[in-house]
Structures are given as structure tokens and as C-alpha cells.
Design an enzyme around this catalytic site. Sequence first.
Site, PDB file in Angstrom:
ATOM      1  N   PHE A  76       0.837  -1.199   0.000  1.00 21.34           N
ATOM      2  CA  PHE A  76       0.000   0.000   0.000  1.00 21.34           C
ATOM      3  C   PHE A  76       0.876   1.256   0.000  1.00 21.34           C
ATOM      4  CE2 PHE A  76      -3.216   3.009   1.271  1.00 21.34           C
ATOM      5  CZ  PHE A  76      -4.423   2.449   0.885  1.00 21.34           C
ATOM      6  N   PHE A  77       1.956   1.229   0.774  1.00 23.20           N
ATOM      7  CA  PHE A  77       2.876   2.371   0.784  1.00 23.20           C
ATOM      8  C   PHE A  77       3.600   2.499  -0.550  1.00 23.20           C
ATOM      9  CE2 PHE A  77       2.632   1.932   5.499  1.00 23.20           C
ATOM     10  CZ  PHE A  77       2.281   3.245   5.791  1.00 23.20           C
TER      11      PHE A  77
ATOM     12  N   PHE B 273      -7.409   6.585   2.181  1.00 20.54           N
ATOM     13  CA  PHE B 273      -6.697   5.963   3.294  1.00 20.54           C
ATOM     14  C   PHE B 273      -7.089   4.495   3.448  1.00 20.54           C
ATOM     15  CE2 PHE B 273      -5.683   5.040   7.737  1.00 20.54           C
ATOM     16  CZ  PHE B 273      -4.418   5.596   7.848  1.00 20.54           C
TER      17      PHE B 273
ATOM     18  N   ARG C 187       9.932   7.465   7.157  1.00 24.21           N
ATOM     19  CA  ARG C 187       9.119   7.910   6.026  1.00 24.21           C
ATOM     20  C   ARG C 187       8.856   9.412   6.049  1.00 24.21           C
ATOM     21  NH1 ARG C 187       6.219   5.469   2.018  1.00 24.21           N
ATOM     22  NH2 ARG C 187       4.396   6.589   1.268  1.00 24.21           N
TER      23      ARG C 187
END
Length: 339
Positions: free
Chosen positions: A71-72, A174, A314
Site C-alpha cells: 500500500f505504501f 486511506f 518515512r
Amino acid sequence: MIESAFPRQLHPYWPRLQESTRNWLLEKRLMPADKVERYADGLLYTDLVAGYYLGASDEVLSAISDFTAWFFAWDDRQDRDVVHGRESAWLRLCVRLQSALESPEEYMHHRDPLVAGFADSVSRIYGWLGPIWNARFARHFHRTIDACDQEFINRTTRTVPEPGAYLELRRLTFGHWIWTDLLELVARCELPDEVRKHGAFRQAALATQDFAAWYNDLCSLPKEYAGGEIHNLGIVLIRHEGLSVEEATAEVRRRAGRCVTEFLEAERAVLLLADEAADGTFRGAELSAALKSCVGNMRNWFSSVYWWHHESGRYRVDSWDDPSTPPYVSDGPAAHEEG
């Protein structure tokens, strides 16, 4: 801040989980080998998962961890496609992801690593609760893909949505209901509609996921502001309500804090619902335990999200050579641009 019931670093599977997901990123080519070696452990994606999905079997936790890392990577692909104006490549990716969601086995070896990695992680997630749950997960993720495509359009056209529209879109980009669905895998129980749609359960789920989204916007605000980004609650408030950066930061923090209060109110009602479900039958006991597992892990989400944002590399924009380009992404020509 709500304290975690069980520190994620003490999760018995955590060290092997970290290694497993790092190897998966390499195997699926979702990050170049040199990027994995330098940055994967510091991004701490496994910390986020191990602190949220407590009680999961090793196999379920591994599938969720790999899906989270994917997902990231997908979020990073969108960012690079926006920066380099790769509209057609992004559109092809969305179409392929929509198809892979329905038939992951057909895309396991797709030449685009992001498509193949998605198919692999989804096929593993689909193996636990059966076709009805799988169809619901797919339905929710179809909406997430559509929402991320709308976000891409907004970013490429420099369209800053109104605050109300942004809040609704952010819940979809999200993946609010995706992460909530996955709680049922951990609990080993598919919740009936009357429970999932119960007001208290939905309020608790939204509170924990809204907190995660708004806190993410808060922590990524410096990175995204430096990069000229527009899809961030703080930037939306600056643009449409005339707030300063400091005022917008305070408002996003206030909204995130309000989610904690809303969750605590809903949590009490969900626990009462769980007690009522325990009617002396096997099914009642199973449902009661599943509800307690789900709401307990919703609670864990607050501390897991909070600490992860402050420990992960991140968002450490102040340590990057170029504040607008994360060092853990590949910014060169992408193979997926072709056909």
C-alpha cells in the site's frame, strides 16, 4: 494518547515478520535492492502492523504486513507518476488493479511489480474467511482505487477540494474500511452486517481510522508542503479557510485528538454489545470474542499510528537531501510506463 495494550516490538513474531516483509519487497521488486538494504528496516512498516493486529496468526500477520508495505509502495508510485506527468501509466495501473482484485491468480506474474505484488498479497488475504467476506473486501478496495484515481486527477490539475469533500475522499484514499475489514481476519470471525453496521461499531471504526488519516496528514505536512502537494488536510485548510501553517497544524492536531474522545465513547458501547452477544451459545461466544478483539485492536491503532509516525524514516524530511523527494523511492524512468 491511548496506550498500547502490547508493545509491537515485543510481538513474538515481530523479528521474523520484519525479515519476511523485507524479503518480500525484494522478491516482488517493489523496491530496488539498494533501497531495501538502506531504508526498508527504517521505514518500520512491520512495526505499524504488529502493533495493530494483535492476536493474528503468523500467516495472517505476514499477509497483512506485505499488503501494508504494498500500500505504501502504491502511494509512492502515485506520487512519482504525478511528479513526472505519467497519466496514461497511472490509468493503466488502476485498471489492472481493479481486475487483479477480482482475479488475483491471473496477475501473480504481471510484469509490473506493483500489480504482481498486489495480486500476491490479495490472494493470501482472500484465503481465510470465505467468498462473502472476500467480495466485501473487494468492494471496499474498488472504491479505494477509484478515490486514489480522483486524488491523482486533483493533484495533476492542481484542484484543492473543499474541506468537506476532502474529508470524505480521504476516508477512501486511506482505506478506512479495508483496515477495519482486516480486523476480522485477526479475530477469525466474519462479523454479521447488523454488527458491522451498528452505530457504535461504525463510530469506533471511523474514530480510529480518522485519527490515523489526520495524524498522517499532520506528520506528512512538512514533506508535502515542501513538495508543493495539495492533498493534505492542513493544506486544504490553508487554501480554503485562510489559515496559516501554524494554525492549520493546530487544527489538524485538534481534530485528531477529538477522535480519541469519540472512540472512547463508542468503545464502551461496543463492549456492551459484545457482552449482550454472549447469550450462552457457541455462536454468541464466538461473536462476543470477535467484537472484543476488533475493538481492542482499534484501540491499539492509536498508539501504533502515533509511535510509528515518530519512529519511521518515512517522514523525516529534515534529513533528506531533497525535501520534495523521499530517498526511499526510485525517481528514474519506470518500466511500467511502456504499454
